[in-house]
Enzyme design. Structure first.
Site, short mmCIF file in Angstrom:
data_model
loop_
_atom_site.label_atom_id
_atom_site.label_comp_id
_atom_site.label_asym_id
_atom_site.label_seq_id
_atom_site.Cartn_x
_atom_site.Cartn_y
_atom_site.Cartn_z
N ARG A 102 -10.11 25.58 39.98
CA ARG A 102 -9.71 26.74 41.39
C ARG A 102 -10.45 25.52 42.68
NH1 ARG A 102 -7.84 32.42 42.35
NH2 ARG A 102 -6.42 32.14 41.23
N HIS A 129 0.08 26.63 43.21
CA HIS A 129 -0.04 27.66 42.44
C HIS A 129 0.57 27.87 41.31
CE1 HIS A 129 -3.04 30.58 40.29
NE2 HIS A 129 -2.69 31.76 41.41
N GLN A 132 0.52 30.27 38.07
CA GLN A 132 1.34 31.71 38.80
C GLN A 132 3.02 31.76 38.86
OE1 GLN A 132 -0.48 35.16 39.73
NE2 GLN A 132 1.25 35.28 39.47
N ASP A 221 3.26 37.93 48.81
CA ASP A 221 2.01 37.61 48.39
C ASP A 221 0.85 38.30 50.01
OD1 ASP A 221 -0.62 36.32 47.51
OD2 ASP A 221 0.17 34.36 48.19
N CYS A 261 1.37 38.04 42.78
CA CYS A 261 0.90 37.66 42.14
C CYS A 261 -0.07 37.72 42.04
CB CYS A 261 0.60 36.23 42.96
SG CYS A 261 -0.57 35.46 44.28
N ARG A 289 0.64 36.00 32.24
CA ARG A 289 -0.86 34.64 33.34
C ARG A 289 -1.29 34.14 31.30
NH1 ARG A 289 -2.55 33.23 37.86
NH2 ARG A 289 -3.85 31.21 37.14
N1 NVA Z 1 -2.31 33.23 48.31
C1 NVA Z 1 -3.36 33.89 47.49
C2 NVA Z 1 -3.42 34.29 45.93
C3 NVA Z 1 -4.23 34.75 45.33
C4 NVA Z 1 -3.65 34.24 44.02
C5 NVA Z 1 -4.58 32.96 47.95
O1 NVA Z 1 -4.54 32.01 47.77
O2 NVA Z 1 -5.71 33.73 48.06
N1 CP Z 2 -2.71 35.61 41.10
C1 CP Z 2 -4.85 35.17 40.90
O1 CP Z 2 -4.97 34.18 40.36
O2 CP Z 2 -5.27 35.72 40.86
P1 CP Z 2 -6.73 35.61 40.80
O3 CP Z 2 -7.43 35.17 42.11
O4 CP Z 2 -7.34 36.96 40.76
O5 CP Z 2 -7.03 34.63 39.69
#
Ligand code: NVA
Ligand code: CP
Length: 306
Positions: A102, A129, A132, A221, A261, A289
Site C-alpha cells: 500500500r 484499489h 477492494q 468513498d 469501502c 476482502r
Molecule cells: N480512497 C480512500 C480509500 C481508503 C480505503 C483512500 O485512498 O484513502
Molecule cells: N477499505 C480499505 O482498504 O480499508 P483500510 O484502509 O482499513 O485497509
C-alpha cells in the site's frame, strides 16, 4: 509469474474463476474447514499508509491459508530512509513468496514489481484499489447475481476507487454513472484500460441524483483520500452536495445496494440512515476482502486449482 497492480491485470475469465473460488473458500471458512494450500509460504505486507481492513484481511487470510506474514511500514523499515524501491524489491522478494504493497504513486508499485522475483499485489495506491473492487463485485454477485449489464452509481471523488470501478466496468461489461464535484473528475488517462476508450461503459452527471437514477448499486468513498489531507478544507466545501442520502437511494432501483469501502464518515459522504440502513451491505463487503484475497493469493501462487 503475474502481478496484481491494477484491476486490468486480470481478464474476465480469470475473474469468473476468482469469484467462484472465493465462494468455495468462504464456505470452507464458515464451516471451520481447514484450507491450507500455502503452507510454508510467506507474504510481505508493506504499508506506507494506514490500514485496518487491508492489513487484517491479508494477514489473517495468509495465516488461514497455512502461510505466514511479515509486516513492514515506512517508519520501521529502510523504505522510510530512502533505500531505493528497486533495491527493496530485489531483497524482499528473495526472502518471501508474495508481496502486498500500500503506497502513494502507482509508479512506485510498478517499479517494485519490475524488480521483484515474486508476485506483487496492490493494496491501494493513489490511482487504484483493485482488491477492494474485487470484494465489492463479489459482494454484488452474492446478493444480486451477475454484474454484467448492471449500473453502478459512483457519487463523490474521482479517486483510486472510481478509477478501479471504471476498469472493472470495461472488463466485466457493466456501466458506471459517475458524479463528482467540479475539479475532482476522474482522469480518464489514469483510469483507462491499456489506453483504450472506456466511454462505452461510463457516463458523467453533474447532479449526483441523476447518477443514482435506476442504479443497481450506489457507492461512494471519503471526500479526502489518504495523502490528500492538505486539501481537506477545500474538499469539505466542494463535496457538500455529494452525500449519499435517502433521496439518492430513493431514485435508484428499489432493490439497489449501497456499498462503501470504509472507513466512512457519516454525515459527510454518506448519511447514517443509508450506511446503517437496509440497503447497505458494507459489513459483508468488508468481510469479503478476506475471502477474495485468499482466492487471489492462492491463484497468484498456484494458478487455477479446480
Ligand atoms: N480512497 C480512500 C480509500 C481508503 C480505503 C483512500 O485512498 O484513502
Ligand atoms: N477499505 C480499505 O482498504 O480499508 P483500510 O484502509 O482499513 O485497509
Amino acid at each position: 509469474m503475474s502481478h496484481y497492480l491494477q484491476f486490468a491485470d486480470l481478464n474476465a475469465r480469470q475473474y469468473t474463476y476468482l469469484f467462484d473460488r472465493a465462494s468455495v473458500i468462504k464456505k470452507k471458512f464458515k464451516a471451520y474447514e481447514r484450507h491450507q494450500p500455502l503452507t510454508d509460504r510467506t507474504l510481505a505486507l508493506i504499508f506506507e499508509k494506514a490500514s485496518t481492513r487491508t492489513r487484517v484481511s491479508f494477514e489473517a487470510g495468509m495465516y488461514q491459508l497455512g502461510g505466514s506474514v511479515v509486516h513492514l511500514t515506512t517508519g520501521d523499515s529502510q523504505l522510510g530512509r530512502s533505500e531505493p524501491i528497486e533495491d527493496s524489491a530485489r531483497v524482499i522478494s528473495r526472502m518471501v513468496d508474495l508481496v502486498m504493497i500500500r503506497t502513494f504513486e502507482q509508479s512506485k508499485i510498478e517499479r517494485f514489481a519490475e524488480h521483484s522475483r515474486v508476485p506483487v499485489i496492490n493494496g491501494l495506491t493513489n490511482e487504484f484499489h483493485p482488491c477492494q473492487i474485487l470484494a465489492d463485485i463479489f459482494t454484488f454477485i452474492e446478493n444480486r447475481g451477475p454484474i454484467q449489464g448492471k449500473t453502478v452509481a459512483w457519487v463523490g471523488d474521482g479517486n483510486n476507487m472510481a478509477n478501479t470501478w471504471l476498469q472493472a466496468a470495461e472488463l466485466l461489461d457493466f456501466k458506471v454513472n459517475v458524479s463528482t464535484p467540479t475539479g475532482y473528475e476522474i482522469d480518464e488517462k489514469v483510469a483507462g484500460v491499456s489506453g483504450r476508450s472506456i466511454t462505452d461503459h461510463y457516463q458523467t452527471f453533474n447532479d449526483p441524483m441523476d447518477a443514482c437514477r435506476d442504479a443497481d448499486l450506489v457507492t461512494t468513498d471519503v471526500w479526502t483520500s489518504m495523502g490528500y489531507e492538505a486539501e481537506n478544507e477545500a474538499r469539505k466545501k466542494a463535496f457538500g452536495d455529494w452525500c449519499v442520502d435517502e433521496a439518492m437511494m430513493a431514485v435508484a432501483k428499489p432493490n439497489a445496494l449501497f456499498m462503501h469501502c470504509l472507513p466512512a464518515h457519516r454525515g459527510e459522504e454518506v448519511a447514517a440512515e443509508v450506511i446503517d440502513g437496509p440497503q447497505s451491505v458494507v459489513w459483508d463487503e468488508a468481510e469479503n476482502r478476506l475471502h477474495v484475497q485468499k482466492a487471489l493469493m492462492e491463484y497468484l501462487l498456484l494458478g487455477m486449482v479446480d
